[in-house]
Design a protein around this motif. Structure first.
Motif, PDB file in Angstrom:
ATOM      1  N   THR A  28      -8.981   2.602  -1.791  1.00  0.00           N
ATOM      2  CA  THR A  28      -8.374   3.893  -1.497  1.00  0.00           C
ATOM      3  C   THR A  28      -7.696   3.803  -0.126  1.00  0.00           C
ATOM      4  O   THR A  28      -7.972   2.884   0.663  1.00  0.00           O
ATOM      5  CB  THR A  28      -9.426   5.003  -1.457  1.00  0.00           C
ATOM      6  N   PRO A  29      -6.820   4.734   0.222  1.00  0.00           N
ATOM      7  CA  PRO A  29      -6.248   4.737   1.573  1.00  0.00           C
ATOM      8  C   PRO A  29      -7.313   4.771   2.670  1.00  0.00           C
ATOM      9  O   PRO A  29      -7.143   4.135   3.712  1.00  0.00           O
ATOM     10  CB  PRO A  29      -5.379   5.999   1.577  1.00  0.00           C
ATOM     11  N   ASP A  30      -8.417   5.482   2.442  1.00  0.00           N
ATOM     12  CA  ASP A  30      -9.497   5.503   3.431  1.00  0.00           C
ATOM     13  C   ASP A  30     -10.108   4.114   3.599  1.00  0.00           C
ATOM     14  O   ASP A  30     -10.432   3.696   4.715  1.00  0.00           O
ATOM     15  CB  ASP A  30     -10.585   6.494   3.023  1.00  0.00           C
ATOM     16  N   HIS A  31     -10.293   3.390   2.498  1.00  0.00           N
ATOM     17  CA  HIS A  31     -10.804   2.018   2.582  1.00  0.00           C
ATOM     18  C   HIS A  31      -9.881   1.150   3.434  1.00  0.00           C
ATOM     19  O   HIS A  31     -10.326   0.400   4.301  1.00  0.00           O
ATOM     20  CB  HIS A  31     -10.907   1.389   1.182  1.00  0.00           C
ATOM     21  N   VAL A  32      -8.577   1.255   3.176  1.00  0.00           N
ATOM     22  CA  VAL A  32      -7.603   0.431   3.900  1.00  0.00           C
ATOM     23  C   VAL A  32      -7.629   0.756   5.388  1.00  0.00           C
ATOM     24  O   VAL A  32      -7.651  -0.149   6.234  1.00  0.00           O
ATOM     25  CB  VAL A  32      -6.191   0.632   3.312  1.00  0.00           C
ATOM     26  N   ARG A  39     -11.688  -1.347  15.804  1.00  0.00           N
ATOM     27  CA  ARG A  39     -12.960  -1.053  16.467  1.00  0.00           C
ATOM     28  C   ARG A  39     -14.073  -0.735  15.468  1.00  0.00           C
ATOM     29  O   ARG A  39     -15.227  -1.068  15.693  1.00  0.00           O
ATOM     30  CB  ARG A  39     -12.785   0.098  17.450  1.00  0.00           C
ATOM     31  N   LEU A  40     -13.698  -0.107  14.361  1.00  0.00           N
ATOM     32  CA  LEU A  40     -14.711   0.309  13.383  1.00  0.00           C
ATOM     33  C   LEU A  40     -14.769  -0.595  12.152  1.00  0.00           C
ATOM     34  O   LEU A  40     -15.798  -0.638  11.473  1.00  0.00           O
ATOM     35  CB  LEU A  40     -14.452   1.758  12.943  1.00  0.00           C
ATOM     36  N   GLY A  41     -13.675  -1.289  11.863  1.00  0.00           N
ATOM     37  CA  GLY A  41     -13.630  -2.146  10.674  1.00  0.00           C
ATOM     38  C   GLY A  41     -13.467  -3.603  11.051  1.00  0.00           C
ATOM     39  O   GLY A  41     -14.048  -4.081  12.021  1.00  0.00           O
ATOM     40  N   ILE A  42     -12.641  -4.321  10.284  1.00  0.00           N
ATOM     41  CA  ILE A  42     -12.380  -5.738  10.556  1.00  0.00           C
ATOM     42  C   ILE A  42     -11.245  -5.875  11.560  1.00  0.00           C
ATOM     43  O   ILE A  42     -11.308  -6.659  12.497  1.00  0.00           O
ATOM     44  CB  ILE A  42     -12.026  -6.479   9.253  1.00  0.00           C
ATOM     45  N   GLY A  70      -2.775   2.968   5.505  1.00  0.00           N
ATOM     46  CA  GLY A  70      -3.267   3.247   4.154  1.00  0.00           C
ATOM     47  C   GLY A  70      -2.211   3.255   3.076  1.00  0.00           C
ATOM     48  O   GLY A  70      -2.537   3.284   1.886  1.00  0.00           O
ATOM     49  N   ASN A  71      -0.935   3.210   3.473  1.00  0.00           N
ATOM     50  CA  ASN A  71       0.142   3.277   2.492  1.00  0.00           C
ATOM     51  C   ASN A  71       0.469   1.892   1.930  1.00  0.00           C
ATOM     52  O   ASN A  71       0.503   0.903   2.668  1.00  0.00           O
ATOM     53  CB  ASN A  71       1.405   3.872   3.128  1.00  0.00           C
ATOM     54  N   GLU A  72       0.732   1.835   0.629  1.00  0.00           N
ATOM     55  CA  GLU A  72       1.165   0.589   0.010  1.00  0.00           C
ATOM     56  C   GLU A  72       2.662   0.402   0.229  1.00  0.00           C
ATOM     57  O   GLU A  72       3.441   1.360   0.110  1.00  0.00           O
ATOM     58  CB  GLU A  72       0.847   0.587  -1.488  1.00  0.00           C
TER      59      GLU A  72
END
Length: 294
Positions: A28-32, A39-42, A70-72
């Motif tokens: 989902t866009p939130d996942h991306v 700082r919070l993810g990879i 989050g956009n493709e």
């Protein structure tokens, strides 16, 4: 949902690459936004997905690209090189020549003997409606009112839209100020990547790119191709051009004929692999600044 991933980069333009062939992944866009957050993810400029192709007779894989917001999006040249190295390193293919499907069409990746990757980026698209860009007719240069000045830009689509601005000194070019204003200009209905190009010689340019949905990156493969196309159309560059970006050098070749493909050659590097849990992904809004290294 646990996701296995590989962190990669092409001249510092960095990616989280995910195998969607051997594991079931729905992003989902939130996942991306979470994966891309430094700082919070990879942390990355873009997330790349490897998927089975829609038509196996035309491509070995489907290649999907998600910006940090989050956009493709349609295309990414540095990501394409990382994609090629990833599918070989992961044992998904043994081939050196790899046809892949993208949202912008089909491209071919060639892993060279020295480990570098050459990407057939396809033919440049030059008419305003293909880019897309609001203009009455195609022209070598367009004027664009930005903030308190009128700029001269060249526009081209390399599967994604680019505006290229010629500058006297790429080091002092106002990328941070003009980049966002060009990116979101109303004459580009899908926004645009803004390139700032300094011509050093007919075989050498320096380039900085403010990428749509990301901000300035250390390298942009489609931006390098777009800059060479614009420079060739203006009679400023030869067929093969060394493109120096903040992250390093790409080599771009284009005949100058609009029906001929553009070829880009450069490195791709794997950094580390890991597993991350995205089942409790926070809701994030990426504003460009939050995704910059720091």
């Amino acid at each position: 949902m646990m996701i296995r991933f590989t962190k990669m980069h092409g001249l510092g333009n960095d990616f989280v690459v995910i195998d969607g062939v051997r594991q079931q992944v729905v992003l989902t866009p939130d996942h991306v936004r979470f994966l891309a957050h430094r700082r919070l993810g990879i942390g990355c400029d873009q997330v790349l997905m490897v998927e089975p192709p829609s038509d196996p007779s035309r491509a070995a894989f489907r290649y999907r690209i998600f910006n940090g917001d989050g956009n493709e999006v349609e295309q990414c040249g540095n990501g394409a090189r990382c994609f090629a190295v990833f599918v070989r390193d992961q044992g998904l293919t043994r081939e050196s020549r790899i046809p892949v499907e993208t949202a912008a069409g089909y491209i071919t990746l060639q892993i060279e003997r020295d480990g570098q990757v050459t990407v057939d980026m396809g033919t440049p698209r030059l008419t305003p409606w293909e880019i897309p860009f609001e203009a009455e007719r195609a022209a070598p240069w367009y004027t664009l009112a930005v903030q308190d000045q009128t700029l001269e830009i060249g526009t081209v689509s390399m599967g994604n839209p680019h505006a290229v601005l010629l500058v006297d000194n790429v080091q002092t070019a106002p990328v941070a100020r003009l980049g966002p204003a060009i990116e979101g200009h109303p004459r580009f209905p899908r926004h645009v990547n803004a390139g700032f190009m300094q011509v050093m010689s007919r075989e050498h340019i320096q380039l900085r790119v403010y990428e749509r949905g990301v901000g300035e990156t250390l390298a942009c493969g489609t931006g390098a191709c777009a800059a060479v196309v614009v420079g060739r159309l203006q009679g400023l560059l030869d067929t093969q051009v060394n493109v120096d970006l903040p992250g390093g050098r790409l080599v771009v070749q284009w005949s100058g004929h609009e029906h001929d493909p553009v070829f880009m050659t450069g490195p791709a590097t794997s950094v580390f692999t890991g597993t991350i849990d995205v089942s409790t992904t926070p809701r994030l809004k990426m504003d460009g600044y939050a995704n910059r290294p720091g």
